[in-house]
Design a protein around this motif. Structure first.
Motif, PDB file in Angstrom:
ATOM      1  N   VAL A  92       0.826  -1.213   0.000  1.00  0.00           N
ATOM      2  CA  VAL A  92       0.000   0.000   0.000  1.00  0.00           C
ATOM      3  C   VAL A  92       0.860   1.264   0.000  1.00  0.00           C
ATOM      4  CG1 VAL A  92      -1.688   1.326   1.337  1.00  0.00           C
ATOM      5  CG2 VAL A  92      -1.959  -1.154   1.088  1.00  0.00           C
ATOM      6  N   ILE A  93       1.886   1.286   0.848  1.00  0.00           N
ATOM      7  CA  ILE A  93       2.661   2.514   1.050  1.00  0.00           C
ATOM      8  C   ILE A  93       3.830   2.610   0.077  1.00  0.00           C
ATOM      9  CG2 ILE A  93       4.126   3.750   2.695  1.00  0.00           C
ATOM     10  CD1 ILE A  93       2.308   2.601   4.931  1.00  0.00           C
ATOM     11  N   VAL A  94       4.589   1.534  -0.068  1.00  0.00           N
ATOM     12  CA  VAL A  94       5.795   1.585  -0.899  1.00  0.00           C
ATOM     13  C   VAL A  94       5.451   1.431  -2.379  1.00  0.00           C
ATOM     14  CG1 VAL A  94       8.038   0.532  -1.357  1.00  0.00           C
ATOM     15  CG2 VAL A  94       7.185   0.688   0.998  1.00  0.00           C
ATOM     16  N   ASN A  95       4.685   0.415  -2.722  1.00  0.00           N
ATOM     17  CA  ASN A  95       4.432   0.126  -4.135  1.00  0.00           C
ATOM     18  C   ASN A  95       3.314   0.981  -4.727  1.00  0.00           C
ATOM     19  OD1 ASN A  95       6.417  -1.826  -3.931  1.00  0.00           O
ATOM     20  ND2 ASN A  95       4.974  -3.500  -3.579  1.00  0.00           N
ATOM     21  N   MET A  96       2.205   1.149  -3.977  1.00  0.00           N
ATOM     22  CA  MET A  96       1.084   1.917  -4.511  1.00  0.00           C
ATOM     23  C   MET A  96       1.253   3.417  -4.291  1.00  0.00           C
ATOM     24  SD  MET A  96      -1.944  -0.732  -3.342  1.00  0.00           S
ATOM     25  CE  MET A  96      -3.269   0.394  -3.760  1.00  0.00           C
ATOM     26  N   GLY A  97       2.082   3.806  -3.333  1.00  0.00           N
ATOM     27  CA  GLY A  97       2.385   5.224  -3.155  1.00  0.00           C
ATOM     28  C   GLY A  97       1.552   5.959  -2.136  1.00  0.00           C
ATOM     29  N   TYR A  98       0.686   5.254  -1.393  1.00  0.00           N
ATOM     30  CA  TYR A  98      -0.048   5.935  -0.332  1.00  0.00           C
ATOM     31  C   TYR A  98       0.932   6.439   0.727  1.00  0.00           C
ATOM     32  CZ  TYR A  98      -4.665   4.685  -2.078  1.00  0.00           C
ATOM     33  OH  TYR A  98      -5.803   4.589  -2.839  1.00  0.00           O
ATOM     34  N   VAL A  99       0.598   7.536   1.361  1.00  0.00           N
ATOM     35  CA  VAL A  99       1.505   8.215   2.282  1.00  0.00           C
ATOM     36  C   VAL A  99       1.064   7.965   3.723  1.00  0.00           C
ATOM     37  CG1 VAL A  99       2.449  10.446   2.988  1.00  0.00           C
ATOM     38  CG2 VAL A  99       1.953  10.004   0.563  1.00  0.00           C
ATOM     39  N   ASP A 100       1.984   7.495   4.528  1.00  0.00           N
ATOM     40  CA  ASP A 100       1.771   7.354   5.964  1.00  0.00           C
ATOM     41  C   ASP A 100       1.981   8.737   6.571  1.00  0.00           C
ATOM     42  OD1 ASP A 100       1.971   6.886   8.702  1.00  0.00           O
ATOM     43  OD2 ASP A 100       3.303   5.154   8.508  1.00  0.00           O
ATOM     44  N   ALA A 101       0.894   9.443   6.864  1.00  0.00           N
ATOM     45  CA  ALA A 101       0.987  10.860   7.223  1.00  0.00           C
ATOM     46  C   ALA A 101       1.829  11.094   8.470  1.00  0.00           C
ATOM     47  CB  ALA A 101      -0.413  11.436   7.422  1.00  0.00           C
ATOM     48  N   LEU A 102       1.714  10.230   9.465  1.00  0.00           N
ATOM     49  CA  LEU A 102       2.517  10.415  10.675  1.00  0.00           C
ATOM     50  C   LEU A 102       3.998  10.358  10.350  1.00  0.00           C
ATOM     51  CD1 LEU A 102       2.658  10.616  13.827  1.00  0.00           C
ATOM     52  CD2 LEU A 102       2.887   8.120  13.810  1.00  0.00           C
ATOM     53  N   ARG A 103       4.403   9.334   9.566  1.00  0.00           N
ATOM     54  CA  ARG A 103       5.821   9.186   9.261  1.00  0.00           C
ATOM     55  C   ARG A 103       6.313  10.216   8.251  1.00  0.00           C
ATOM     56  NH1 ARG A 103       7.781   7.524  13.627  1.00  0.00           N
ATOM     57  NH2 ARG A 103       7.353   5.341  14.198  1.00  0.00           N
ATOM     58  N   LYS A 104       5.411  10.861   7.574  1.00  0.00           N
ATOM     59  CA  LYS A 104       5.813  11.951   6.699  1.00  0.00           C
ATOM     60  C   LYS A 104       6.395  13.100   7.506  1.00  0.00           C
ATOM     61  CE  LYS A 104       5.866  14.991   3.265  1.00  0.00           C
ATOM     62  NZ  LYS A 104       6.191  16.195   4.077  1.00  0.00           N
ATOM     63  N   VAL A 105       5.889  13.323   8.718  1.00  0.00           N
ATOM     64  CA  VAL A 105       6.303  14.492   9.498  1.00  0.00           C
ATOM     65  C   VAL A 105       6.962  14.148  10.821  1.00  0.00           C
ATOM     66  CG1 VAL A 105       4.532  15.920   8.454  1.00  0.00           C
ATOM     67  CG2 VAL A 105       4.003  14.698  10.544  1.00  0.00           C
ATOM     68  N   ASN A 106       6.922  12.878  11.225  1.00  0.00           N
ATOM     69  CA  ASN A 106       7.452  12.507  12.538  1.00  0.00           C
ATOM     70  C   ASN A 106       8.148  11.148  12.428  1.00  0.00           C
ATOM     71  OD1 ASN A 106       7.852  11.649  15.217  1.00  0.00           O
ATOM     72  ND2 ASN A 106       6.052  12.758  15.944  1.00  0.00           N
ATOM     73  N   HIS A 107       9.460  11.141  12.596  1.00  0.00           N
ATOM     74  CA  HIS A 107      10.233   9.904  12.473  1.00  0.00           C
ATOM     75  C   HIS A 107      10.762   9.420  13.826  1.00  0.00           C
ATOM     76  CE1 HIS A 107      10.164  10.070   8.090  1.00  0.00           C
ATOM     77  NE2 HIS A 107      10.412  11.361   8.193  1.00  0.00           N
ATOM     78  N   ASN A 139      -0.834  12.748  -3.874  1.00  0.00           N
ATOM     79  CA  ASN A 139      -0.824  14.198  -4.082  1.00  0.00           C
ATOM     80  C   ASN A 139      -1.006  14.996  -2.796  1.00  0.00           C
ATOM     81  OD1 ASN A 139      -0.477  13.964  -6.856  1.00  0.00           O
ATOM     82  ND2 ASN A 139      -2.671  13.972  -7.287  1.00  0.00           N
ATOM     83  N   LEU A 140      -1.410  14.328  -1.724  1.00  0.00           N
ATOM     84  CA  LEU A 140      -1.608  15.028  -0.450  1.00  0.00           C
ATOM     85  C   LEU A 140      -0.342  15.079   0.401  1.00  0.00           C
ATOM     86  CD1 LEU A 140      -5.140  13.738   0.659  1.00  0.00           C
ATOM     87  CD2 LEU A 140      -4.563  16.005  -0.237  1.00  0.00           C
ATOM     88  N   ARG A 141       0.709  14.465  -0.065  1.00  0.00           N
ATOM     89  CA  ARG A 141       1.936  14.365   0.737  1.00  0.00           C
ATOM     90  C   ARG A 141       2.387  15.723   1.280  1.00  0.00           C
ATOM     91  NH1 ARG A 141       6.404  11.015   1.139  1.00  0.00           N
ATOM     92  NH2 ARG A 141       5.430   9.538  -0.310  1.00  0.00           N
ATOM     93  N   ARG A 142       2.404  16.713   0.429  1.00  0.00           N
ATOM     94  CA  ARG A 142       2.960  18.016   0.828  1.00  0.00           C
ATOM     95  C   ARG A 142       2.047  18.796   1.759  1.00  0.00           C
ATOM     96  NH1 ARG A 142       1.152  22.339  -2.613  1.00  0.00           N
ATOM     97  NH2 ARG A 142      -0.258  21.596  -4.264  1.00  0.00           N
ATOM     98  N   PHE A 143       0.817  18.308   1.961  1.00  0.00           N
ATOM     99  CA  PHE A 143      -0.116  19.045   2.817  1.00  0.00           C
ATOM    100  C   PHE A 143      -0.095  18.573   4.270  1.00  0.00           C
ATOM    101  CE2 PHE A 143      -1.883  19.397  -1.483  1.00  0.00           C
ATOM    102  CZ  PHE A 143      -2.058  20.773  -1.573  1.00  0.00           C
ATOM    103  N   ALA A 144       0.571  17.453   4.545  1.00  0.00           N
ATOM    104  CA  ALA A 144       0.609  16.939   5.917  1.00  0.00           C
ATOM    105  C   ALA A 144       1.526  17.798   6.768  1.00  0.00           C
ATOM    106  CB  ALA A 144       1.079  15.496   5.925  1.00  0.00           C
ATOM    107  N   GLY A 145       0.996  18.241   7.922  1.00  0.00           N
ATOM    108  CA  GLY A 145       1.763  19.093   8.815  1.00  0.00           C
ATOM    109  C   GLY A 145       2.039  18.431  10.142  1.00  0.00           C
ATOM    110  N   ARG A 146       1.747  19.118  11.226  1.00  0.00           N
ATOM    111  CA  ARG A 146       2.058  18.601  12.562  1.00  0.00           C
ATOM    112  C   ARG A 146       1.235  17.363  12.875  1.00  0.00           C
ATOM    113  NH1 ARG A 146       0.698  19.388  17.970  1.00  0.00           N
ATOM    114  NH2 ARG A 146      -1.177  20.525  17.361  1.00  0.00           N
ATOM    115  N   ALA A 147       1.872  16.390  13.529  1.00  0.00           N
ATOM    116  CA  ALA A 147       1.190  15.138  13.873  1.00  0.00           C
ATOM    117  C   ALA A 147       1.556  14.732  15.283  1.00  0.00           C
ATOM    118  CB  ALA A 147       1.585  14.028  12.897  1.00  0.00           C
ATOM    119  N   SER A 148       0.607  14.111  15.978  1.00  0.00           N
ATOM    120  CA  SER A 148       0.885  13.662  17.340  1.00  0.00           C
ATOM    121  C   SER A 148       0.025  12.453  17.692  1.00  0.00           C
ATOM    122  CB  SER A 148       0.636  14.784  18.363  1.00  0.00           C
ATOM    123  OG  SER A 148      -0.722  15.187  18.355  1.00  0.00           O
TER     124      SER A 148
END
Length: 259
Positions: free
Chosen positions: A181-196, A227-236
């Motif tokens: 889902v995430i690696v091959n299809m390209g869906y974005v894990d929003a938490l990991r986009k902004v918090n590692h 396409n929503l990758r760049r819109f993810a901001g603060r996560a908790s």
């Protein structure tokens, strides 16, 4: 736009623990709940009203098992409560709200724990849901899937991962599904986009030791179309207050929700 996702393990119990008072303070645009364990008429009654929000719910064949809900400040353009396959619809595991150019979904996977039947049901849902997610990528709108998936994706998503490799929730086929889902299809894990950061957990076994030693797993996600990758901001994932075995996932997006 703020979206909160939470597996409540029964909305009545979560309410008794202060969920609705807490939600009033969060000023979320959309709240996605999973495992509500009640009927649609019950959740739409005044007992579960969140002032300033409209509420929608799916309904499981057995109301005490499953069900998801969405609370929204804006009246959606449309509500979808089924996906057309039994592993989802029979148990009320899906609901999404359509807004302008964006759909927001609440999704509940089987935990896969307790029996071979539950694990097989989980794998069946994964297969069916993968086909659905592939189709959505071809549509000209964006999606946010707020899901209680009961899968920890990476080693950093579970405490003492070596000891958990044989347990549902961290089995190799489950993790491979999230890779698809995430690696091959390209869906974005929003938490990991902004918090590692490590130890970003969302579920803990209901034991004193688990709380004390932070023996958690990250089972809860907000998955985005690419396409929503760049819109993810603060996560908790705040550990307190807690309204169930799960922590709420709170993500702010640089997106103005509209209809």
């Amino acid at each position: 736009m703020r979206i909160i996702s939470l597996n409540v393990n029964g909305i009545q119990t979560a309410k008794e623990r202060g969920l609705f008072a807490w939600l009033k303070e969060q000023n979320a645009d959309v709240v996605c709940l999973q495992d509500i364990r009640c009927t649609q008429p019950q959740i739409e009654s005044p007992a579960f009203e969140l002032p300033g929000y409209v509420c929608y719910a799916s309904e499981a064949e057995i109301p005490e098992q499953g069900g998801v809900a969405i609370y929204s400040k804006l009246q959606p353009k449309a509500i979808i409560t089924t996906l057309g396959f039994e592993s989802c619809d029979r148990f009320g595991r899906y609901l999404h709200a359509d807004f302008d150019k964006l759909s927001i979904a609440s999704v509940l996977l089987p935990s896969g724990r307790g029996s071979d039947e539950s694990l097989n049901q989980k794998f069946k849902f994964m297969d069916d849901f993968t086909s659905y997610l592939e189709k959505q990528l071809r549509k000209r709108r964006e999606y946010i899937y707020c899901g209680s998936l009961y899968v920890a994706h990476r080693k950093q998503d579970v405490k003492n991962w070596r000891d958990c490799q044989h347990l549902p929730g961290f089995l190799a086929p489950e993790r491979a599904w999230l890779d698809e889902v995430i690696v091959n299809m390209g869906y974005v894990d929003a938490l990991r986009k902004v918090n590692h950061d490590t130890e970003q957990f969302s579920w803990w076994p209901d034991t004193e030791q688990a709380e004390l030693l932070n023996l958690g797993w990250r089972f809860d996600y907000q998955l985005l179309t690419p396409n929503l990758r760049r819109f993810a901001g603060r996560a908790s994932l705040p550990r307190a207050p807690r309204f169930s075995e799960h922590a709420p996932l709170i993500i702010d997006y640089d997106w103005l929700l509209s209809v």
